[in-house]
Scaffold this motif. Structure first.
Motif, PDB file in Angstrom:
ATOM      1  N   GLY A 113      26.668  38.374  22.903  1.00 45.15           N
ATOM      2  CA  GLY A 113      26.606  37.755  24.151  1.00 45.15           C
ATOM      3  C   GLY A 113      27.380  38.195  25.309  1.00 45.15           C
ATOM      4  O   GLY A 113      27.629  37.466  26.182  1.00 45.15           O
ATOM      5  N   TYR A 114      28.051  39.511  25.209  1.00 44.78           N
ATOM      6  CA  TYR A 114      28.818  39.997  26.178  1.00 44.78           C
ATOM      7  C   TYR A 114      27.975  40.062  27.546  1.00 44.78           C
ATOM      8  O   TYR A 114      28.729  39.675  28.628  1.00 44.78           O
ATOM      9  CB  TYR A 114      29.223  41.481  25.791  1.00 44.78           C
ATOM     10  CG  TYR A 114      30.154  42.387  26.748  1.00 44.78           C
ATOM     11  CD1 TYR A 114      31.170  41.960  27.018  1.00 44.78           C
ATOM     12  CD2 TYR A 114      29.087  43.257  27.720  1.00 44.78           C
ATOM     13  CE1 TYR A 114      31.971  42.503  28.070  1.00 44.78           C
ATOM     14  CE2 TYR A 114      29.900  43.821  28.553  1.00 44.78           C
ATOM     15  CZ  TYR A 114      31.294  43.565  28.764  1.00 44.78           C
ATOM     16  OH  TYR A 114      32.068  44.294  29.718  1.00 44.78           O
ATOM     17  N   HIS A 115      26.802  40.246  27.750  1.00 50.37           N
ATOM     18  CA  HIS A 115      26.139  40.573  28.977  1.00 50.37           C
ATOM     19  C   HIS A 115      26.083  39.307  29.586  1.00 50.37           C
ATOM     20  O   HIS A 115      26.027  38.867  31.100  1.00 50.37           O
ATOM     21  CB  HIS A 115      24.956  41.401  28.947  1.00 50.37           C
ATOM     22  CG  HIS A 115      25.215  42.710  28.615  1.00 50.37           C
ATOM     23  ND1 HIS A 115      24.912  42.988  27.110  1.00 50.37           N
ATOM     24  CD2 HIS A 115      25.713  43.829  29.176  1.00 50.37           C
ATOM     25  CE1 HIS A 115      25.623  44.506  27.128  1.00 50.37           C
ATOM     26  NE2 HIS A 115      25.945  44.929  28.410  1.00 50.37           N
ATOM     27  N   MET A 168      28.380  35.440  34.092  1.00 51.58           N
ATOM     28  CA  MET A 168      29.211  34.577  34.777  1.00 51.58           C
ATOM     29  C   MET A 168      30.265  34.939  35.378  1.00 51.58           C
ATOM     30  O   MET A 168      30.794  34.639  36.399  1.00 51.58           O
ATOM     31  CB  MET A 168      29.643  33.435  33.828  1.00 51.58           C
ATOM     32  CG  MET A 168      30.405  32.317  34.341  1.00 51.58           C
ATOM     33  SD  MET A 168      30.913  31.318  33.168  1.00 51.58           S
ATOM     34  CE  MET A 168      29.258  30.146  32.979  1.00 51.58           C
ATOM     35  N   LEU A 169      30.987  36.208  34.774  1.00 50.68           N
ATOM     36  CA  LEU A 169      32.066  36.643  35.524  1.00 50.68           C
ATOM     37  C   LEU A 169      31.794  37.368  36.686  1.00 50.68           C
ATOM     38  O   LEU A 169      32.621  37.277  38.031  1.00 50.68           O
ATOM     39  CB  LEU A 169      32.854  37.672  34.603  1.00 50.68           C
ATOM     40  CG  LEU A 169      33.461  37.487  33.477  1.00 50.68           C
ATOM     41  CD1 LEU A 169      33.996  38.560  32.667  1.00 50.68           C
ATOM     42  CD2 LEU A 169      34.674  36.588  33.985  1.00 50.68           C
ATOM     43  N   ARG A 170      30.536  37.901  36.913  1.00 44.71           N
ATOM     44  CA  ARG A 170      30.039  38.610  38.178  1.00 44.71           C
ATOM     45  C   ARG A 170      29.351  37.608  39.309  1.00 44.71           C
ATOM     46  O   ARG A 170      29.282  38.265  40.350  1.00 44.71           O
ATOM     47  CB  ARG A 170      29.208  39.827  37.899  1.00 44.71           C
ATOM     48  CG  ARG A 170      29.996  40.809  37.174  1.00 44.71           C
ATOM     49  CD  ARG A 170      28.828  41.925  36.816  1.00 44.71           C
ATOM     50  NE  ARG A 170      29.578  43.040  35.740  1.00 44.71           N
ATOM     51  CZ  ARG A 170      28.971  43.710  35.025  1.00 44.71           C
ATOM     52  NH1 ARG A 170      27.624  43.616  34.858  1.00 44.71           N
ATOM     53  NH2 ARG A 170      29.584  44.645  34.172  1.00 44.71           N
ATOM     54  N   HIS A 171      28.885  36.460  39.038  1.00 45.70           N
ATOM     55  CA  HIS A 171      28.195  35.552  39.893  1.00 45.70           C
ATOM     56  C   HIS A 171      28.839  34.305  39.961  1.00 45.70           C
ATOM     57  O   HIS A 171      28.841  33.444  39.024  1.00 45.70           O
ATOM     58  CB  HIS A 171      26.658  35.743  39.150  1.00 45.70           C
ATOM     59  CG  HIS A 171      26.024  37.016  39.197  1.00 45.70           C
ATOM     60  ND1 HIS A 171      25.419  37.391  40.385  1.00 45.70           N
ATOM     61  CD2 HIS A 171      25.739  37.696  38.298  1.00 45.70           C
ATOM     62  CE1 HIS A 171      25.123  38.645  40.011  1.00 45.70           C
ATOM     63  NE2 HIS A 171      25.227  38.932  38.526  1.00 45.70           N
ATOM     64  N   GLU A 210      17.811  45.346  33.860  1.00 41.88           N
ATOM     65  CA  GLU A 210      17.914  44.304  33.075  1.00 41.88           C
ATOM     66  C   GLU A 210      18.915  43.434  33.231  1.00 41.88           C
ATOM     67  O   GLU A 210      18.913  42.290  32.964  1.00 41.88           O
ATOM     68  CB  GLU A 210      17.787  44.947  31.561  1.00 41.88           C
ATOM     69  CG  GLU A 210      16.545  45.521  31.076  1.00 41.88           C
ATOM     70  CD  GLU A 210      15.985  46.725  31.734  1.00 41.88           C
ATOM     71  OE1 GLU A 210      17.060  47.536  32.269  1.00 41.88           O
ATOM     72  OE2 GLU A 210      15.074  46.911  31.604  1.00 41.88           O
ATOM     73  N   MET A 211      20.102  43.925  33.638  1.00 44.21           N
ATOM     74  CA  MET A 211      21.180  42.888  34.114  1.00 44.21           C
ATOM     75  C   MET A 211      20.614  41.906  35.289  1.00 44.21           C
ATOM     76  O   MET A 211      21.072  40.733  35.402  1.00 44.21           O
ATOM     77  CB  MET A 211      22.404  43.833  34.509  1.00 44.21           C
ATOM     78  CG  MET A 211      23.176  44.347  33.311  1.00 44.21           C
ATOM     79  SD  MET A 211      23.849  43.111  32.267  1.00 44.21           S
ATOM     80  CE  MET A 211      24.948  41.866  33.079  1.00 44.21           C
ATOM     81  N   LYS A 212      20.111  42.695  36.240  1.00 45.39           N
ATOM     82  CA  LYS A 212      19.383  41.628  37.272  1.00 45.39           C
ATOM     83  C   LYS A 212      18.479  40.691  36.725  1.00 45.39           C
ATOM     84  O   LYS A 212      18.884  39.591  37.162  1.00 45.39           O
ATOM     85  CB  LYS A 212      18.822  42.355  38.251  1.00 45.39           C
ATOM     86  CG  LYS A 212      18.348  41.855  39.515  1.00 45.39           C
ATOM     87  CD  LYS A 212      17.554  42.684  40.371  1.00 45.39           C
ATOM     88  CE  LYS A 212      17.145  41.920  41.711  1.00 45.39           C
ATOM     89  NZ  LYS A 212      15.998  42.584  42.471  1.00 45.39           N
TER      90      LYS A 212
END
Length: 169
Positions: A66-68, A73-76, A33-35
């Protein structure tokens, strides 16, 4: 009559460095789901703001919902660069206990997908000529989940693009 105005009508562009997670969110999102969230943000942009509370004493915004979307944005780097390091934020002004309740309500209000409706969606996409690969990528399904939905439907047309070995003859 109250003069309450929903926070979504005052969305702010906030640098991600001024946003922080809260310590009470019990929500977890599985890697598939994160992907899919990343793909959604990449393809559609941010369509919903992050909900935050403004911490005046440290000039930061603490996430209520909206944490995810924030961690995407932090990871990509591609998302960070495209959005110039900023996230859309709507601000609520509530005491901590009400913010905790808001976080839980946001999490629980998302609901779950109905298997029957997902079977219908897969059928519509197949009828429109979409491949299994397209469905898996754009709907965030793995091959086993797609196969199960096709089997549940009982419709042979959903298997039309598959090649079968001689064992099926």
């Amino acid at each position: 009559m109250s003069k309450f105005v929903s926070p979504v009508y005052n969305v702010k562009k906030v640098p991600i460095e001024k946003i922080q997670a809260n310590t009470y969110n019990p929500n977890h999102v599985a890697p598939p789901e994160m992907k899919l969230l990343y793909e959604s943000i990449k393809d559609d942009g941010y369509t919903m703001p992050i909900v935050c509370y403004y911490l005046k004493d440290i000039d930061k915004y603490e996430i209520v919902d909206g944490y995810h979307r924030y961690t995407t944005m932090l990871r990509h780097k591609d998302i960070y660069e495209r959005e110039n390091g900023c996230l859309p934020v709507s601000v609520i002004d509530k005491p901590l206990e009400d913010r905790i309740a808001s976080t839980i309500r946001h999490n629980r209000a998302r609901g779950e997908h109905s298997v029957d409706l997902m079977v219908n969606i897969v059928k519509e996409l197949k009828d429109a000529g979409m491949s299994d690969a397209w469905i898996m990528k754009n709907i965030g399904m793995d091959a086993d989940e797609l196969l199960r939905l096709k089997q549940i439907s009982g419709l042979a047309s959903l298997f039309a693009d598959k090649e079968y070995g001689k064992a099926w003859k």
